[in-house]
Every structure is written in C-alpha cells, then in structure tokens.
Design a protein around this motif. Sequence first.
Motif, PDB file in Angstrom:
ATOM      1  N   MET A  52      20.213 -11.813   0.927  1.00 57.13           N
ATOM      2  CA  MET A  52      19.004 -11.481   0.033  1.00 57.13           C
ATOM      3  C   MET A  52      18.181 -12.442  -0.342  1.00 57.13           C
ATOM      4  N   SER A  53      17.039 -12.547   0.125  1.00 59.60           N
ATOM      5  CA  SER A  53      15.976 -13.455  -0.270  1.00 59.60           C
ATOM      6  C   SER A  53      15.152 -12.964  -1.541  1.00 59.60           C
ATOM      7  N   VAL A  54      15.586 -13.222  -2.864  1.00 56.83           N
ATOM      8  CA  VAL A  54      14.925 -12.864  -3.936  1.00 56.83           C
ATOM      9  C   VAL A  54      13.466 -13.436  -3.756  1.00 56.83           C
ATOM     10  N   ASN A  55      13.250 -14.685  -3.430  1.00 54.15           N
ATOM     11  CA  ASN A  55      12.139 -15.126  -3.335  1.00 54.15           C
ATOM     12  C   ASN A  55      11.053 -14.476  -2.446  1.00 54.15           C
ATOM     13  N   ALA A  56      11.587 -14.221  -1.291  1.00 57.53           N
ATOM     14  CA  ALA A  56      10.850 -13.495  -0.427  1.00 57.53           C
ATOM     15  C   ALA A  56      10.174 -12.152  -0.942  1.00 57.53           C
ATOM     16  N   ALA A  57      11.140 -11.331  -1.409  1.00 61.46           N
ATOM     17  CA  ALA A  57      11.093 -10.113  -2.035  1.00 61.46           C
ATOM     18  C   ALA A  57       9.987 -10.042  -2.935  1.00 61.46           C
ATOM     19  N   GLU A  58      10.063 -11.144  -3.838  1.00 60.79           N
ATOM     20  CA  GLU A  58       9.126 -11.511  -4.879  1.00 60.79           C
ATOM     21  C   GLU A  58       7.892 -11.642  -4.545  1.00 60.79           C
ATOM     22  N   LYS A  59       7.880 -12.245  -3.334  1.00 65.35           N
ATOM     23  CA  LYS A  59       6.649 -12.781  -2.830  1.00 65.35           C
ATOM     24  C   LYS A  59       5.696 -11.627  -2.402  1.00 65.35           C
ATOM     25  N   VAL A  60       6.459 -10.411  -1.512  1.00 59.56           N
ATOM     26  CA  VAL A  60       5.852  -9.091  -1.354  1.00 59.56           C
ATOM     27  C   VAL A  60       5.658  -8.445  -2.656  1.00 59.56           C
ATOM     28  N   SER A 107       3.173   0.108   6.137  1.00 59.44           N
ATOM     29  CA  SER A 107       4.130  -0.616   5.394  1.00 59.44           C
ATOM     30  C   SER A 107       5.064  -1.301   6.405  1.00 59.44           C
ATOM     31  N   GLU A 108       5.228  -0.686   7.443  1.00 57.37           N
ATOM     32  CA  GLU A 108       6.141  -1.277   8.316  1.00 57.37           C
ATOM     33  C   GLU A 108       5.625  -2.617   8.785  1.00 57.37           C
ATOM     34  N   GLY A 109       4.441  -2.469   9.298  1.00 56.09           N
ATOM     35  CA  GLY A 109       3.562  -3.521  10.029  1.00 56.09           C
ATOM     36  C   GLY A 109       3.346  -4.684   9.140  1.00 56.09           C
ATOM     37  N   TYR A 110       3.143  -4.275   7.588  1.00 57.43           N
ATOM     38  CA  TYR A 110       2.776  -5.029   6.704  1.00 57.43           C
ATOM     39  C   TYR A 110       3.941  -6.279   6.534  1.00 57.43           C
ATOM     40  N   LEU A 111       5.092  -5.361   6.535  1.00 55.81           N
ATOM     41  CA  LEU A 111       6.177  -6.247   6.131  1.00 55.81           C
ATOM     42  C   LEU A 111       6.876  -7.206   7.130  1.00 55.81           C
ATOM     43  N   LYS A 112       6.231  -7.013   8.363  1.00 59.67           N
ATOM     44  CA  LYS A 112       6.678  -7.832   9.399  1.00 59.67           C
ATOM     45  C   LYS A 112       6.058  -9.227   9.066  1.00 59.67           C
ATOM     46  N   GLY A 113       4.984  -9.588   8.397  1.00 57.77           N
ATOM     47  CA  GLY A 113       4.633 -10.908   8.092  1.00 57.77           C
ATOM     48  C   GLY A 113       5.333 -11.604   7.061  1.00 57.77           C
ATOM     49  N   PHE A 114       6.628 -11.053   6.562  1.00 64.52           N
ATOM     50  CA  PHE A 114       7.391 -11.931   5.745  1.00 64.52           C
ATOM     51  C   PHE A 114       8.852 -12.056   6.393  1.00 64.52           C
ATOM     52  N   ARG A 115       9.402 -13.174   5.857  1.00 69.07           N
ATOM     53  CA  ARG A 115      10.866 -13.477   6.363  1.00 69.07           C
ATOM     54  C   ARG A 115      11.713 -12.643   5.599  1.00 69.07           C
ATOM     55  N   LEU A 116      12.094 -11.434   5.916  1.00 71.14           N
ATOM     56  CA  LEU A 116      12.900 -10.445   5.334  1.00 71.14           C
ATOM     57  C   LEU A 116      14.218  -9.937   6.050  1.00 71.14           C
ATOM     58  N   ASP A 117      15.297  -9.852   5.651  1.00 73.46           N
ATOM     59  CA  ASP A 117      16.357  -9.400   6.492  1.00 73.46           C
ATOM     60  C   ASP A 117      16.015  -7.617   6.444  1.00 73.46           C
ATOM     61  N   PRO A 118      16.858  -7.135   7.405  1.00 76.72           N
ATOM     62  CA  PRO A 118      16.631  -5.403   7.750  1.00 76.72           C
ATOM     63  C   PRO A 118      16.706  -4.697   6.423  1.00 76.72           C
ATOM     64  N   ALA A 119      17.722  -5.162   5.641  1.00 73.75           N
ATOM     65  CA  ALA A 119      18.114  -4.298   4.273  1.00 73.75           C
ATOM     66  C   ALA A 119      17.114  -4.537   3.408  1.00 73.75           C
ATOM     67  N   GLU A 120      16.486  -5.800   3.265  1.00 76.20           N
ATOM     68  CA  GLU A 120      15.383  -6.014   2.104  1.00 76.20           C
ATOM     69  C   GLU A 120      14.054  -5.376   2.720  1.00 76.20           C
ATOM     70  N   ARG A 121      13.817  -5.250   4.140  1.00 80.16           N
ATOM     71  CA  ARG A 121      12.675  -4.657   4.550  1.00 80.16           C
ATOM     72  C   ARG A 121      12.805  -3.239   4.335  1.00 80.16           C
ATOM     73  N   GLU A 122      13.781  -2.778   4.436  1.00 82.31           N
ATOM     74  CA  GLU A 122      13.844  -1.435   4.212  1.00 82.31           C
ATOM     75  C   GLU A 122      14.057  -0.959   2.811  1.00 82.31           C
ATOM     76  N   SER A 123      14.372  -1.676   2.113  1.00 81.14           N
ATOM     77  CA  SER A 123      14.269  -1.764   0.600  1.00 81.14           C
ATOM     78  C   SER A 123      12.760  -1.712  -0.076  1.00 81.14           C
TER      79      SER A 123
END
Lengths: 85, 276
Positions: free
Chosen positions: A1-9, A27-43
């Motif tokens: 889990m990257s708290v930093n990337a999630a907080e950036k979003v 939202s799906e396309g938007y989140l592709k622009g960030f370094r997130l793992d699948p669980a983070e992306r889904e959340s």
Amino acid sequence: MSVNAAEKVLWLLSNERAETDRFLRDSEGYLKGFRLDPAERESLEKLDVRWLADRGVNPLLLLGAYRAVKGPDSVPEYMRQMNSR
Amino acid sequence: MASIVGAFVMPHVPLILAEANAAEPAQAARVHAAFGRIVERLREMRVDTVITIGADHYGLFGPHCIPQCLIGVGDLEGPAEPWLGVQRTVIEGNEPLAGYILQTGQQQGIDWAFAKSIVVDHATMVPYQLCVRPLQGVRTIPVYLNEAVAPYIPSKRARAIGESIRSAVLSWHGSERVAVFGTGGISHWVGTAEMGRINETFDRRILQLAEAGNMEALLAISDQEILATAGNGAIEIKSWICAMATLPAARAQVIAYEPVPQWVCGFGFAEFKTAA
C-alpha cells in the motif's frame, strides 16, 4: 500500500476541481495516471474511505475528497462508511 | 517601538460560518459573544496588526510540500474554501513586519517557509472574519504550523517560534500594536470515525493548564496522547502554545468554553496576560 500515492490522488480530488471532474467522468482512466496497486486503485475508485483509513491515509484528505466527489451533503454517508467494519 | 499587546486563543472550526445555523441558538450566541469579547479587547488595546497562528488542513499544502512552519509575507486572500460561506476577499497584510519576523527567525534558527502570496484557509479566515474584519484598518500576518500531517511540528518548536515572533516584534522599528491569535482546538476529530465526539475533560484540562501558565505541562502532552484522547484536531493546541510563548510568563483568562456537538468541537476561548 502506498499511502503517499493514494494521498496524492485524494489531495488532487479535494483541491483541484478539474481533477475531480476528470475523475467523475472516467475514474478508471483517471487512476491509470498514478502508481497504485490493484487494491488501492479499486478502493480509490469506490472511495472506500474505511479501507483507506485502515491503511493510514490521512482522514482530512479522505473527508475532503469524499465531499468534493460526492457533494457537500455527503458527510452522513461518509460517516456511515467510516463506521462500517 | 512595536509591542505585543495581547494574545488570544480561539477555535477556527469552519462550520461556525459554513453551517452557521446548525448549532443550538443559545449556544451559538455564546460562541459569537466570545468572539465579540475578543473584538472588544482588540479595540480597547488599539491593536493594528494581528498575527494568526493556525493549522493548514492538508489543503493549502499537499503531499508535494508540507512546511513545518510558514509565514505569509506578501499578498493575502481568502478563503481558499468556496464552501465556507464567505466571499473571497483581499486581506490587508503587514508585509514589512512579516518580512522582519521571517528574517529574525532565520537568524535565530527558525527555518521558516514563506509565501509571497497565499490564499488562506479557515484557520486564518474564521478568526479574520469574526475578530479582525469588524475592526477598521487592522492588518493580518498569517502563520501556519504543521498540525495536520504526521510527523507534526514538535510542541517545543511551536514554543520556539512563538518566542522568535516575540523577539522580532519587540526589536522592530515600527510602532505596531500587535495581537497574536492561537487558533484551533480544542478536542475534535476530523474525518475519522469518531467525528462529532468531544472530550470535555481534556478540554478543561488544557484550559486549566493555560490558566496556570503551565507551559511545561502543555509541552509534555505527547502527540500520541492528544490523538488518542482528544482527536487529530486537538493537535492544534500547538498553535495555543505558540501564541502563549509570545508573552512572557503568560497565564490565560478563560473567556468561554462551549462543547458544540453540531460544530464537532470543544470550543475554548481565552486571553493570555503576562503574570504580574
């Protein structure tokens, strides 16, 4: 889990209306622009604030992003999510 | 010679303005009377410059840059939040004195971040709207401490910043009559599952320590204890510590305490006076 990337979003969603609009449109396309793992992306896509809070994401950002995305009257819904286990 | 003629602590919860009608009317009236009392005191003291010490809320500053302490030395506007219920306005600053506080602090080891222009958030805007704006010609210098994103500014550092502000004002060649606001707190939980909870016992303890002028006891309260007992919003008592440090041997006279569940916070108001 990257708290930093999630907080950036979440910070962008909270503070940049154009970013929020992009997220709302795709939202799906938007989140592709960030370094997130699948669980983070889904959340983040679901704005699962309880899951994100449990992983250490700052609650100020969670509340701010939730209101920005869901609207100013969404705080009761936010609180229901935060108190769900 | 410039002087610090007063120091006050007060809440800055945005709901005071954004959801003005949410609180029980009699309690809301007492809260506004407390702000009004501060306005009276500022008028009596003939204050011409207010230094507001408050927290960013992970909004002005983001994951890309989180200053531990920042001073606004140039253009000021506010509020940053369109939902606050206050129209965006230009805020009159005191650029010469703000710049001097910055320079003095740097010479004393305070690594100030500084903003040549800033759109302030509710930590500055609520006190500005309720205490500064009713007065004519009072200028504002905003100071932000990192009280929102761990690792927070250490409480001892908040005190050192207050002491540095004091020494700068007292050595400034101008004739300003300065009041310092420590804004925020007391207990509240922001964005957590406990949002809406208030710990009145903690709040009264903080007020008692302030009344006793017990800076050491305030400094001894750890961030972990604050978070566990009074919520992430209570970290803002570091702004109180900073304001308290701008007056020597300061003791608080409590103006009011109101736990307001609809505004999700225990509201503490006090004026600091130098012990005789």
